[in-house]
Design a protein around this motif. Structure first.
Motif, PDB file in Angstrom:
ATOM      1  N   GLY A 292      -1.608  -0.535  15.721  1.00 57.36           N
ATOM      2  CA  GLY A 292      -0.565   0.303  16.038  1.00 57.36           C
ATOM      3  C   GLY A 292       0.679   0.224  15.377  1.00 57.36           C
ATOM      4  O   GLY A 292       2.037  -0.404  17.083  1.00 57.36           O
ATOM      5  N   LEU A 293       0.978  -1.044  14.390  1.00 53.55           N
ATOM      6  CA  LEU A 293       2.085  -1.522  14.064  1.00 53.55           C
ATOM      7  C   LEU A 293       2.953  -0.581  13.757  1.00 53.55           C
ATOM      8  O   LEU A 293       4.192  -0.733  14.260  1.00 53.55           O
ATOM      9  CB  LEU A 293       1.563  -2.886  12.469  1.00 53.55           C
ATOM     10  N   PHE A 294       2.841  -0.118  13.331  1.00 54.82           N
ATOM     11  CA  PHE A 294       4.003   1.240  12.808  1.00 54.82           C
ATOM     12  C   PHE A 294       3.204   2.398  11.995  1.00 54.82           C
ATOM     13  O   PHE A 294       2.145   2.561  12.072  1.00 54.82           O
ATOM     14  CB  PHE A 294       4.763   0.248  11.586  1.00 54.82           C
ATOM     15  N   ASN A 295       3.608   3.286  12.170  1.00 53.36           N
ATOM     16  CA  ASN A 295       3.347   4.895  11.620  1.00 53.36           C
ATOM     17  C   ASN A 295       2.476   4.613  11.059  1.00 53.36           C
ATOM     18  O   ASN A 295       2.397   4.471   9.296  1.00 53.36           O
ATOM     19  CB  ASN A 295       3.756   5.789  11.345  1.00 53.36           C
ATOM     20  N   PRO A 296       1.398   5.018  10.852  1.00 59.95           N
ATOM     21  CA  PRO A 296      -0.008   4.620   9.548  1.00 59.95           C
ATOM     22  C   PRO A 296       0.401   5.765   8.371  1.00 59.95           C
ATOM     23  O   PRO A 296      -0.249   5.225   7.592  1.00 59.95           O
ATOM     24  CB  PRO A 296      -1.704   5.087  10.440  1.00 59.95           C
ATOM     25  N   ILE A 297       1.013   6.294   8.144  1.00 67.08           N
ATOM     26  CA  ILE A 297       0.933   7.354   6.876  1.00 67.08           C
ATOM     27  C   ILE A 297       1.867   6.662   6.027  1.00 67.08           C
ATOM     28  O   ILE A 297       2.049   7.337   4.667  1.00 67.08           O
ATOM     29  CB  ILE A 297       1.855   9.140   7.609  1.00 67.08           C
ATOM     30  N   PHE A 298       2.660   5.791   6.641  1.00 68.17           N
ATOM     31  CA  PHE A 298       3.196   4.792   5.870  1.00 68.17           C
ATOM     32  C   PHE A 298       2.376   3.853   5.035  1.00 68.17           C
ATOM     33  O   PHE A 298       2.683   3.531   3.732  1.00 68.17           O
ATOM     34  CB  PHE A 298       4.767   3.721   6.008  1.00 68.17           C
ATOM     35  N   LEU A 299       0.745   3.992   5.061  1.00 67.72           N
ATOM     36  CA  LEU A 299       0.107   3.181   4.637  1.00 67.72           C
ATOM     37  C   LEU A 299      -0.703   3.421   4.124  1.00 67.72           C
ATOM     38  O   LEU A 299      -1.667   3.290   5.197  1.00 67.72           O
ATOM     39  CB  LEU A 299       0.070   1.537   5.230  1.00 67.72           C
ATOM     40  N   ALA A 300      -0.968   4.164   3.408  1.00 71.00           N
ATOM     41  CA  ALA A 300      -3.247   4.439   3.455  1.00 71.00           C
ATOM     42  C   ALA A 300      -3.481   4.019   2.699  1.00 71.00           C
ATOM     43  O   ALA A 300      -3.228   3.364   1.028  1.00 71.00           O
ATOM     44  CB  ALA A 300      -2.725   6.170   2.334  1.00 71.00           C
ATOM     45  N   GLY A 301      -5.023   4.053   3.599  1.00 66.44           N
ATOM     46  CA  GLY A 301      -5.552   3.448   3.220  1.00 66.44           C
ATOM     47  C   GLY A 301      -6.563   3.613   1.152  1.00 66.44           C
ATOM     48  O   GLY A 301      -6.294   4.933   0.942  1.00 66.44           O
ATOM     49  N   PRO A 302      -6.852   3.127   0.296  1.00 65.12           N
ATOM     50  CA  PRO A 302      -7.579   3.307  -0.661  1.00 65.12           C
ATOM     51  C   PRO A 302      -8.263   4.457  -0.685  1.00 65.12           C
ATOM     52  O   PRO A 302      -8.212   5.334  -1.588  1.00 65.12           O
ATOM     53  CB  PRO A 302      -8.266   1.869  -1.320  1.00 65.12           C
ATOM     54  N   TRP A 303      -9.162   4.790   0.419  1.00 58.61           N
ATOM     55  CA  TRP A 303     -10.210   5.908  -0.314  1.00 58.61           C
ATOM     56  C   TRP A 303      -9.315   6.710   0.631  1.00 58.61           C
ATOM     57  O   TRP A 303      -9.906   8.234  -0.124  1.00 58.61           O
ATOM     58  CB  TRP A 303     -10.874   5.092   1.208  1.00 58.61           C
ATOM     59  N   LEU A 304      -8.249   6.838   1.139  1.00 53.04           N
ATOM     60  CA  LEU A 304      -7.586   7.843   1.632  1.00 53.04           C
ATOM     61  C   LEU A 304      -6.514   8.620   0.393  1.00 53.04           C
ATOM     62  O   LEU A 304      -6.935   9.982  -0.314  1.00 53.04           O
ATOM     63  CB  LEU A 304      -6.255   7.528   2.591  1.00 53.04           C
ATOM     64  N   VAL A 305      -6.307   7.902  -0.491  1.00 56.42           N
ATOM     65  CA  VAL A 305      -5.285   7.759  -1.889  1.00 56.42           C
ATOM     66  C   VAL A 305      -6.315   8.415  -2.931  1.00 56.42           C
ATOM     67  O   VAL A 305      -6.084   9.985  -3.424  1.00 56.42           O
ATOM     68  CB  VAL A 305      -4.893   6.900  -1.870  1.00 56.42           C
ATOM     69  N   LEU A 306      -7.457   7.693  -3.760  1.00 57.26           N
ATOM     70  CA  LEU A 306      -8.616   8.497  -3.691  1.00 57.26           C
ATOM     71  C   LEU A 306      -8.701   9.828  -3.565  1.00 57.26           C
ATOM     72  O   LEU A 306      -9.213  10.524  -4.438  1.00 57.26           O
ATOM     73  CB  LEU A 306     -10.001   7.722  -4.142  1.00 57.26           C
ATOM     74  N   GLY A 307      -9.493   9.989  -2.098  1.00 64.39           N
ATOM     75  CA  GLY A 307      -9.914  11.112  -1.569  1.00 64.39           C
ATOM     76  C   GLY A 307      -8.698  12.248  -1.811  1.00 64.39           C
ATOM     77  O   GLY A 307      -8.940  13.595  -2.940  1.00 64.39           O
ATOM     78  N   LYS A 308      -7.915  11.562  -1.969  1.00 66.54           N
ATOM     79  CA  LYS A 308      -6.536  13.294  -2.408  1.00 66.54           C
ATOM     80  C   LYS A 308      -6.488  13.340  -3.783  1.00 66.54           C
ATOM     81  O   LYS A 308      -6.059  14.391  -4.017  1.00 66.54           O
ATOM     82  CB  LYS A 308      -5.138  12.641  -1.643  1.00 66.54           C
ATOM     83  N   VAL A 309      -6.659  12.275  -4.455  1.00 66.48           N
ATOM     84  CA  VAL A 309      -7.317  12.532  -5.591  1.00 66.48           C
ATOM     85  C   VAL A 309      -8.309  13.634  -6.416  1.00 66.48           C
ATOM     86  O   VAL A 309      -7.805  14.855  -6.984  1.00 66.48           O
ATOM     87  CB  VAL A 309      -6.936  10.910  -6.847  1.00 66.48           C
TER      88      VAL A 309
END
Lengths: 255, 271, 249
Positions: free
Chosen positions: B48-65
């Motif tokens: 819970g360092l900061f809001n996780p939407i600021f650092l999306a993991g690589p799988w989320l990014v590739l999934g979005k593409v």
């Protein structure tokens, strides 16, 4: 297929007045049709300048050059040039380099190919026709350059220290090849060199130039058989005679 | 660290690795990078360092593409960007050749063009973008014209330089083989200048992808740049990173295309 | 000679076109600001002090971002050049990130670092780092092995080789790399200040668009051009001074 070249009172000065440096001073000379004439002299004696004027790359300050009676005003296909730096077109293959001249004249492709094949055979490079210049050794490049000049069927060939950048062995081989080709082609050749041995081996006449400003010091007629032997006593005699003359000149400059 | 013995043997380059080991190493680095990225984004969530939407993991990014590609949305944006780049860059390249070749050849043309180029060149092209928008509106014209403007200068300058530095000995050799002026130009100047002209074109391709992004940030309804800026407004980090990666792939492909063409046209340069 | 004439000639051309357009109304005259209008805007903004503030703000961002990137590029470049495995490890990452136009990450920086100074400085540092790092590494790797052999056979130790051969031999290339990075910083600062900034030359230019004042856009663009060439000229002069005849180009 060979022409007569007359040089009439050529003067050449480089630079603007004030710093003008004379390079040639009153050079008059007749080159006979079909002869191989060597221009010999130490570096800086103006022999390359002389050749560049005959080629039409540089205008003389005074005097003129006539080829079969017609004055030279610029470069032209009747005067083929072979450069010390080879100057092949790097983007063309060996064969395309050789047929460059005939192509410019608009000769049909078939004929160009035949001409290229003939001259590549003459210089012993038939197997390398499809290569690009970067893939060749220095000696091979210069062979291509000679074939390129001859394939354009010039009546005069101007050679500016063509073997100067080659190693000693390659140099002798190419001298022998040039002399063999000349026995067949009988072109009028003006050949610039600073090597006395090379001049005596190739030339019908050797013109020795003085340094600063360049002018003709002496002309030797080399009366040796067509296929020359570098170890014959007559060969050596010519060599030492010319060497003595050139040494005097070098010593004079260093005084 | 390299020792004196290494240094005098290979210089700073070091001994080259066997092909297979080099490949394994590269692959390993890429995997390690992805792993580290996943780990970081995972830790953000766990701790819970900061809001996780600021650092999306690589799988989320590739999934979005992948998702955008499947829904077809990606292709519309990709096509819009590609079209702008293609039209703008091609116009810029043609202009650069049409003006650069004569300018390299004739001093008079050079003197005519030089003042304009000298004064516009030091201005960062992006500074002129608002002017293009004011002139041509926010639509396609301003975007395409801006790419043309931005890519023109490097391609023009490299063309002029390429023509000017053609070895005069080549011209002498051709002239003494009987070449006339037009033949000298088409058979000697053009092929001799080609390598440097192609270098300029590569620069132009890179630059057109460089500047298209920002003109798509400012008032566009489509394009990868729009996708990125749209993501910013709604904090859609995977969409922003995904579109950036797609842009990178496009730029990479564009460069590879020019290099490939160059390799074919310039095969005479390789021993 | 030609170069000194270029500026007045271009000014004259600009004046002719714009005042000619004003007289003939080929295009809406508001779209083609005349030199007089640009001068008027400059004076107005200089008077109220906002021009000086914008120049200072932009310069500060450039210096900070470029400085950070330069230090990082030099340090990492040296490390990577001296330790071959590090180079093999870094190369694929650089190859991966480099083709992505840096401006594509600008909104990302705004999301991460907010709209303040940090995002702009970080973005300039990110943008200028890669080309400088690549060029610094290349110029170190290019050092001729024959020079190293010559020095080693004269008794140089490893330390001597690095200090007295590698660094001086690579210096001209490193200086060019820094100049490249600086040029890029001026290039992208404009973009960074277009997107949510309240000061800086990029903001000034964007204001010119928003409030439909083309003269202000032209003024900002020209000012950036002048600043860029001044600094570039300064860097070239410094380079000549430091390197003498060894300066590249």
């Amino acid at each position: 297929m060979s022409a007569r070249v007359q040089l009439e009172g050529l003067h050449k000065t480089f630079g603007v007045d004030g710093h003008a440096a004379p390079a040639l001073s009153d050079v008059s000379l007749e080159v006979h049709a079909g002869e191989l004439l060597c221009l010999l002299g130490p570096s800086g004696c103006g022999k390359s300048t002389l050749l560049n004027i005959v080629a039409g790359f540089l205008p003389p300050t005074r005097g003129r050059v006539l080829v079969d009676g017609a004055p030279v005003t610029g470069p032209g296909p009747e005067r083929g040039v072979v450069f010390q730096e080879y100057v092949l077109f790097p983007w063309l293959t060996v064969a395309q380099n050789v047929e460059f001249g005939p192509r410019l004249q608009g000769a049909p492709a078939e004929r160009c190919r035949a001409i290229a094949a003939r001259y590549l055979h003459m210089v012993g490079l038939s197997e390398h026709a499809a290569k690009f210049p970067v893939q060749l050794s220095g000696g091979m490049k210069q062979r291509v350059a000679i074939a390129r000049a001859l394939a354009n069927s010039p009546s005069i060939v101007l050679m500016d220290e063509p073997f100067g950048a080659l190693d000693a062995q390659t140099r002798e081989v190419l001298q022998e090849e040039l002399s063999r080709i000349q026995r067949v082609e009988h072109k009028t050749i003006i050949f610039v060199t600073h090597s006395i041995r090379e001049a005596v081996y190739l030339a019908d006449r050797v013109v020795v130039l003085n340094r600063a400003p360049g002018r003709i010091k002496e002309i030797f007629t080399i009366k040796l058989p067509e296929a020359r032997d570098r170890f014959a006593p007559e060969f050596t005699r010519y060599e030492s005679e010319i060497t003595r003359l050139v040494k005097e000149e070098v010593a004079r400059v260093h005084e | 660290m390299s020792t004196v013995t290494d240094l005098v043997q290979w210089g700073l380059r070091g001994a080259s690795l066997p092909r297979r080991r080099a490949l394994a190493l590269r692959l390993g680095v890429v995997l390690a990078f992805l792993a580290l990225w996943s780990l970081a984004s995972g830790l953000v969530v766990l701790l819970g360092l900061f809001n996780p939407i600021f650092l999306a993991g690589p799988w989320l990014v590739l999934g979005k593409v992948w998702e955008l590609a499947l829904s077809g949305e990606l292709w519309g944006h990709l096509g819009a960007t590609l079209e702008r780049v293609a039209v703008g860059f091609t116009t810029g390249a043609l202009l650069a050749l049409a003006l650069g070749l004569p300018a390299g050849q004739w001093r008079a043309v050079r003197n005519l063009l030089e003042p304009i180029v000298e004064i516009l060149r030091p201005i960062p092209p992006l500074a002129m973008l608002p002017l293009f928008i004011v002139w041509a509106g926010i639509g396609e014209t301003s975007k395409v014209a801006f790419i043309t403007y931005a890519t023109f200068f490097p391609m023009f300058l490299s063309t002029v330089h390429a023509v000017q530095q053609v070895d005069p000995l080549l011209l002498r050799a051709a002239a003494s083989l009987g070449a006339r002026r037009p033949q000298l130009f088409f058979r000697v100047v053009l092929p001799a200048a080609l390598p440097e002209i192609l270098t300029g074109i590569r620069l132009g391709v890179a630059l057109s992808f460089f500047v298209i992004v920002i003109s798509e940030f400012i008032g566009a309804e489509q394009g990868l740049g729009y996708l990125i800026n749209d993501g910013r407004n709604f904090f859609l980090v995977p969409q922003m990173l995904g579109a950036a990666i797609v842009l990178g792939l496009l730029g990479y492909a564009g460069n590879a295309l020019v290099v490939r063409l160059g390799r074919h046209w310039l095969r005479w340069e390789r021993p | 000679m030609i170069r000194t004439l270029a500026l007045p000639a271009a000014l004259l051309g600009w004046a002719t076109v714009t005042y000619g357009n004003r007289a003939l109304e080929v295009m809406n005259p508001a779209l083609l600001p005349t030199p007089g209008e640009v001068a008027a805007v400059t004076v107005a903004l200089a008077r109220d002090g906002s021009l000086a503030r914008d120049v200072l703000v932009s310069s500060g961002r450039i210096v900070a971002g470029f400085g950070l990137a330069a230090v990082a590029a030099l340090a990492l470049g040296l490390a990577v050049a001296l330790y071959a495995p590090a180079r093999l490890a870094v190369e694929p990452l650089v190859e991966f990130l480099r083709p992505i136009p840096p401006l594509a990450f600008l909104p990302m920086f705004l999301v991460w670092f907010g709209l303040g100074e940090t995002s702009k400085v970080a973005f300039i540092a990110y943008t200028t780092f890669f080309p400088m790092f690549v060029a610094v590494t290349a110029s170190l790797l290019r050092v001729d092995v024959m020079l190293l052999r010559a020095a080693a056979s004269l008794g140089a130790t490893r330390r001597d080789l690095l200090r007295r051969v590698v660094l001086p031999a690579a210096l001209p290339g490193i200086v060019v790399a820094l100049r490249l990075g600086f040029g890029l910083a001026i290039f992208v600062i404009v973009g960074a200040e277009f997107m949510g900034a309240d000061a800086g030359l990029g903001n000034l230019i964007m204001e010119g668009r928003v409030f439909f004042n083309p003269a202000q856009i032209v003024m900002g663009a020209l000012l950036l051009g002048v600043l860029g060439s001044l600094v570039n000229g300064l860097l070239v002069a410094l380079e000549r001074r430091a390197l003498g005849g060894r300066a590249l180009r």
